[in-house]
Write a protein that holds these residues in place. Sequence first.
Motif, short mmCIF file in Angstrom:
data_model
loop_
_atom_site.label_atom_id
_atom_site.label_comp_id
_atom_site.label_asym_id
_atom_site.label_seq_id
_atom_site.Cartn_x
_atom_site.Cartn_y
_atom_site.Cartn_z
N UNK A 24 44.44 -25.97 51.67
CA UNK A 24 43.93 -25.88 50.37
C UNK A 24 43.20 -24.67 50.47
N UNK A 25 43.83 -23.12 49.77
CA UNK A 25 42.33 -22.40 49.59
C UNK A 25 40.99 -22.69 49.52
N UNK A 26 40.52 -21.34 50.16
CA UNK A 26 38.87 -21.64 49.37
C UNK A 26 38.91 -19.77 48.67
N UNK A 27 38.07 -20.10 47.75
CA UNK A 27 37.83 -19.06 46.61
C UNK A 27 39.62 -18.53 46.22
N UNK A 28 40.35 -19.28 45.89
CA UNK A 28 42.39 -19.25 45.56
C UNK A 28 43.10 -18.55 46.50
N UNK A 29 42.22 -18.34 47.85
CA UNK A 29 42.87 -16.88 48.62
C UNK A 29 42.60 -16.94 49.77
#
Length: 105
Positions: A24-29
Amino acid sequence: DAFLTKLKAKMPQVPILVTINPDALKNKSLDNTIGLQVRDILRRQTQEHNVAMWDLHQIMGGLGSMRRWRSENLAQADGIHFTERGYLVKAQLLYAALKKAYAAN
Protein backbone atom coordinates in the motif's frame (compact mmCIF):
# COMPACT_ATOMS: atom_id res chain seq x y z
CA ASP A 1 0.21 -14.43 18.76
CA ALA A 2 -2.74 -14.31 21.16
CA PHE A 3 -5.27 -14.49 18.33
CA LEU A 4 -3.68 -17.56 16.72
CA THR A 5 -3.21 -19.22 20.10
CA LYS A 6 -6.89 -18.71 20.98
CA LEU A 7 -8.09 -19.74 17.54
CA LYS A 8 -6.08 -22.96 17.56
CA ALA A 9 -7.27 -23.77 21.10
CA LYS A 10 -10.94 -23.28 20.18
CA MET A 11 -10.74 -25.13 16.85
CA PRO A 12 -7.67 -27.38 16.84
CA GLN A 13 -8.72 -29.41 13.79
CA VAL A 14 -9.52 -26.45 11.54
CA PRO A 15 -6.83 -25.44 9.03
CA ILE A 16 -5.84 -21.79 9.25
CA LEU A 17 -4.70 -19.58 6.40
CA VAL A 18 -3.29 -16.15 7.17
CA THR A 19 -3.18 -13.76 4.26
CA ILE A 20 -0.32 -11.31 4.39
CA ASN A 21 -1.20 -7.67 3.82
CA PRO A 22 -0.85 -6.22 0.33
CA ASP A 23 1.53 -3.44 -0.54
CA ALA A 24 0.00 0.00 0.00
CA LEU A 25 1.10 3.58 -0.50
CA LYS A 26 1.21 6.28 2.15
CA ASN A 27 -0.38 9.59 1.12
CA LYS A 28 -1.10 8.14 -2.34
CA SER A 29 2.54 8.12 -3.45
CA LEU A 30 5.05 7.16 -0.74
CA ASP A 31 6.27 3.64 -0.03
CA ASN A 32 4.69 2.35 3.17
CA THR A 33 7.44 0.55 5.06
CA ILE A 34 5.13 -0.07 8.01
CA GLY A 35 3.46 -2.65 5.77
CA LEU A 36 6.79 -4.50 5.64
CA GLN A 37 6.93 -4.56 9.44
CA VAL A 38 3.39 -5.96 9.62
CA ARG A 39 4.31 -8.51 6.97
CA ASP A 40 7.37 -9.64 8.94
CA ILE A 41 5.33 -10.03 12.13
CA LEU A 42 2.65 -12.05 10.35
CA ARG A 43 5.22 -14.27 8.63
CA ARG A 44 6.96 -14.94 11.94
CA GLN A 45 3.68 -15.74 13.69
CA THR A 46 2.55 -18.15 10.97
CA GLN A 47 5.85 -19.99 11.25
CA GLU A 48 5.71 -20.11 15.06
CA HIS A 49 2.14 -21.41 15.02
CA ASN A 50 2.69 -23.71 12.04
CA VAL A 51 -0.22 -22.30 10.04
CA ALA A 52 -0.50 -21.65 6.33
CA MET A 53 0.27 -18.26 4.87
CA TRP A 54 -0.43 -16.54 1.56
CA ASP A 55 1.90 -13.59 1.02
CA LEU A 56 -0.03 -11.12 -1.11
CA HIS A 57 2.66 -8.49 -0.55
CA GLN A 58 5.26 -10.65 -2.27
CA ILE A 59 2.84 -11.85 -4.96
CA MET A 60 2.03 -8.24 -5.87
CA GLY A 61 5.72 -7.54 -6.40
CA GLY A 62 6.89 -6.22 -3.02
CA LEU A 63 7.43 -2.70 -1.75
CA GLY A 64 6.15 -0.10 -4.21
CA SER A 65 4.23 -2.62 -6.33
CA MET A 66 0.96 -0.84 -5.60
CA ARG A 67 2.05 1.82 -8.12
CA ARG A 68 2.14 -0.81 -10.88
CA TRP A 69 -1.20 -2.24 -9.80
CA ARG A 70 -2.64 1.26 -9.87
CA SER A 71 -1.18 2.01 -13.31
CA GLU A 72 -2.78 -1.22 -14.58
CA ASN A 73 -6.16 -0.12 -13.14
CA LEU A 74 -6.04 -2.85 -10.50
CA ALA A 75 -5.85 -0.38 -7.59
CA GLN A 76 -7.62 2.84 -6.77
CA ALA A 77 -6.03 6.28 -6.75
CA ASP A 78 -5.61 6.19 -2.95
CA GLY A 79 -2.89 3.53 -3.32
CA ILE A 80 -4.57 1.39 -0.66
CA HIS A 81 -7.71 -0.17 -2.08
CA PHE A 82 -8.10 -2.31 -5.15
CA THR A 83 -10.51 -1.70 -8.00
CA GLU A 84 -13.22 -4.24 -8.72
CA ARG A 85 -10.93 -5.77 -11.34
CA GLY A 86 -8.04 -5.75 -8.83
CA TYR A 87 -10.08 -7.63 -6.25
CA LEU A 88 -11.00 -10.15 -8.93
CA VAL A 89 -7.32 -10.65 -9.86
CA LYS A 90 -6.44 -11.02 -6.18
CA ALA A 91 -9.18 -13.65 -5.77
CA GLN A 92 -7.99 -15.52 -8.85
CA LEU A 93 -4.42 -15.54 -7.52
CA LEU A 94 -5.58 -16.89 -4.16
CA TYR A 95 -7.73 -19.54 -5.83
CA ALA A 96 -4.80 -20.64 -8.01
CA ALA A 97 -2.54 -20.88 -4.95
CA LEU A 98 -5.10 -22.94 -3.03
CA LYS A 99 -5.66 -25.21 -6.00
CA LYS A 100 -1.91 -25.74 -6.43
CA ALA A 101 -1.41 -26.47 -2.70
CA TYR A 102 -4.35 -28.87 -2.69
CA ALA A 103 -2.98 -30.75 -5.71
CA ALA A 104 0.44 -31.01 -4.06
CA ASN A 105 -1.05 -32.73 -1.01
